[in-house]
Design an enzyme around this catalytic site. Structure first.
Site, PDB file in Angstrom:
ATOM      1  N   LYS A  74       0.878  -1.334   0.046  1.00  0.00           N
ATOM      2  CA  LYS A  74      -0.059  -0.068   0.142  1.00  0.00           C
ATOM      3  C   LYS A  74       0.863   1.332   0.032  1.00  0.00           C
ATOM      4  O   LYS A  74       1.959   1.346   0.766  1.00  0.00           O
ATOM      5  CB  LYS A  74      -0.774  -0.172   1.170  1.00  0.00           C
ATOM      6  N   SER A 149      -9.554   1.509   2.904  1.00  0.00           N
ATOM      7  CA  SER A 149      -8.563   2.414   1.957  1.00  0.00           C
ATOM      8  C   SER A 149      -7.462   1.780   1.212  1.00  0.00           C
ATOM      9  O   SER A 149      -6.965   2.082   0.362  1.00  0.00           O
ATOM     10  CB  SER A 149      -7.867   3.487   2.805  1.00  0.00           C
ATOM     11  N   SER A 173      -9.699  -1.026   6.788  1.00  0.00           N
ATOM     12  CA  SER A 173      -9.354  -0.645   5.499  1.00  0.00           C
ATOM     13  C   SER A 173      -8.581  -2.057   4.973  1.00  0.00           C
ATOM     14  O   SER A 173      -8.143  -1.867   3.841  1.00  0.00           O
ATOM     15  CB  SER A 173      -8.404   0.486   5.826  1.00  0.00           C
TER      16      SER A 173
END
Length: 453
Positions: A74, A149, A173
């Site tokens: 990420k 996210s 997330s």
């Protein structure tokens, strides 16, 4: 094949890290334009790492199941010499000088890094449609969100662009996008995986965890990235084997709050999953949990991190991100101290629940996956929709408990549904044990999206 199966073939030199990495890079080139899962692809360095892994393995220096495995990160996890943007114009050219601790551990395990994956700007959202680099698309149907996210990470794993990814989870997330994309997402116990070198959203609630295609792979990733500080880690895979089997587990089902106003298709899939779990576990009983849904501490900590940048160049934030950040402007240092003390008390009280049961089971996401166009066409609906998507995952960040999302079905529209299993502090082995027992008796995790370039 799973990472563990592939790792064994790499060890025996029946497979090549160079071939695996080349195949992933080829899939990224082919499918990333439609998914927008990666912001930065580090093709050259990935091939260098793959060649180095292959040479080591050929010399007999196999480091373990992640050696030579291509993975993604990420894009708010620092990587030395590779830009880390948090999907924001603020950091679009930011290049860290040092790896995050989780990256250091993965390098030591011999993983190959394919690049940095798209996300909701600064991780402040559950849809991944707000990003300086464009929205992430769901590989099952690119008209829909991939969740957030960690949307890019989940989409990339589901689409086979990488074998695993590392995401972050402040309110769900990792687990929410895992559910939306039909993969496994594991949030460890708070503090079990270091967040040093990870751009924070809320330091009291941030967790770092893996997204994978199977429960065993999630355990393998966690084994590599977990800290050696308390709670003690003696190998998650070994813990899982040595922990009480799923047949000895007492399962609690907290219907109040977590089953409120479920989408009917999700309700049907989860009830079917519970019927199966009843045959796996020692006991399944309904329990009641008191949930504190206040988000003040997250708002306060998020604003505190961004306050200086907001004062200097607020225009570099997406307007919606800026609005969310400014919701924490009213909180003082004294407020943050008070809220932190209240959080510590919440985490202390939840331990009593696990005197009655060993693990908890809920739907991961209570509502159906929304279409990107519907959210973009009605901006006022975005935040309420995201809060609903994160409704069932957020409490486990407040409590700091380990929790996993695993696939448990599909909607009539062909979009995945997730089942959430949580355990006590340090109870990853029990969570993984029940998750794997369920996975082994179902086929949901074997389904893959049909991709189009």
């Amino acid at each position: 094949m799973s990472i563990l199966e592939i790792g064994e073939q790499l060890r025996r030199r029946a497979l090549s890290p160079v071939e695996l990495t080349g195949e992933c890079l080829s899939r990224i080139e082919k499918f990333n334009p439609s998914l927008n899962a990666f912001i930065t692809v580090t093709a050259e360095s990935a091939m260098q790492e793959a060649r180095a892994a292959e040479a080591e393995i050929q010399r007999g220096h196999w480091r373990g199941p992640l050696h030579g495995i291509p993975i993604g990160l990420k894009d708010l996890i620092d990587t030395a010499g590779v830009r880390t943007t948090a999907a924001s114009a603020w950091f679009k050219e930011r290049v860290p000088e040092q790896d995050a601790e989780v990256v250091e551990k993965l390098r030591a395990a011999g993983a190959v890094f394919l690049g940095k994956q798209n996300l909701h700007e600064f991780a402040y959202g559950g849809s991944s449609i707000i990003s300086h680099f464009g929205e992430v698309h769901n590989p099952w149907n690119t008209a829909y969100i991939a969740g957030g996210s960690s949307g890019g990470s989940a989409a990339a794993v589901a689409a086979g662009l990488c074998y695993a990814a590392i995401g972050t989870d402040t309110a769900g997330s990792v687990r929410e996008p895992a559910a939306q994309c039909g993969i496994v997402g594991l949030k460890p116990t708070l503090g079990r995986v270091s967040a040093r070198g990870v751009i924070p959203l809320s330091t009291s609630l941030d967790h770092v965890g893996p997204l994978t295609s199977s429960v065993a792979d999630a355990a393998a990733l966690l084994d590599a990235i977990a800290d050696d500080t308390p709670p003690p880690v003696n190998g998650i895979l070994r813990e899982q084997r040595e922990s009480p089997g799923a047949k000895q587990l007492r399962v609690g089902v907290p219907r109040q709050y977590f089953f409120d106003e479920l989408d009917p298709e999700i309700s049907n899939s989860v009830e079917t999953a519970l019927s199966l779990i009843r045959t796996i576990a020692a006991e399944l009983r309904e329990i009641t949990l008191t949930v504190n849904a206040d988000r003040s501490l997250q708002a306060a900590e998020s604003y505190a991190y961004h306050a200086d940048r907001i004062s200097r160049s607020p225009e570099l934030y997406h307007p919606e991100t800026l609005r969310r950040l400014r919701s924490g402007e009213k909180f003082t240092t004294a407020d943050r101290i008070r809220l932190s003390a209240e959080l510590a008390e919440e985490r202390r009280k939840i331990a009593a629940v696990f005197e009655q049961v060993d693990v908890l089971v809920t739907p991961t996401v209570p509502s159906s996956t929304p279409a990107i166009a519907s959210l973009q066409g009605n901006p006022d609906s975005l935040r309420p929709t995201e809060l609903l998507l994160l409704h069932n995952t957020r409490p486990f960040n407040v409590w700091g408990l380990p929790a996993i999302s695993i696939p448990c079905g599909f909607t009539g529209a062909g979009l995945p549904i997730g089942l959430q299993i949580a355990g006590p502090h340090g109870g990853e082995s029990m969570v993984l044990s029940l998750a794997q027992a369920y996975e082994q008796r179902t086929e949901w995790h074997n389904r893959k999206p049909q991709l189009s370039p």
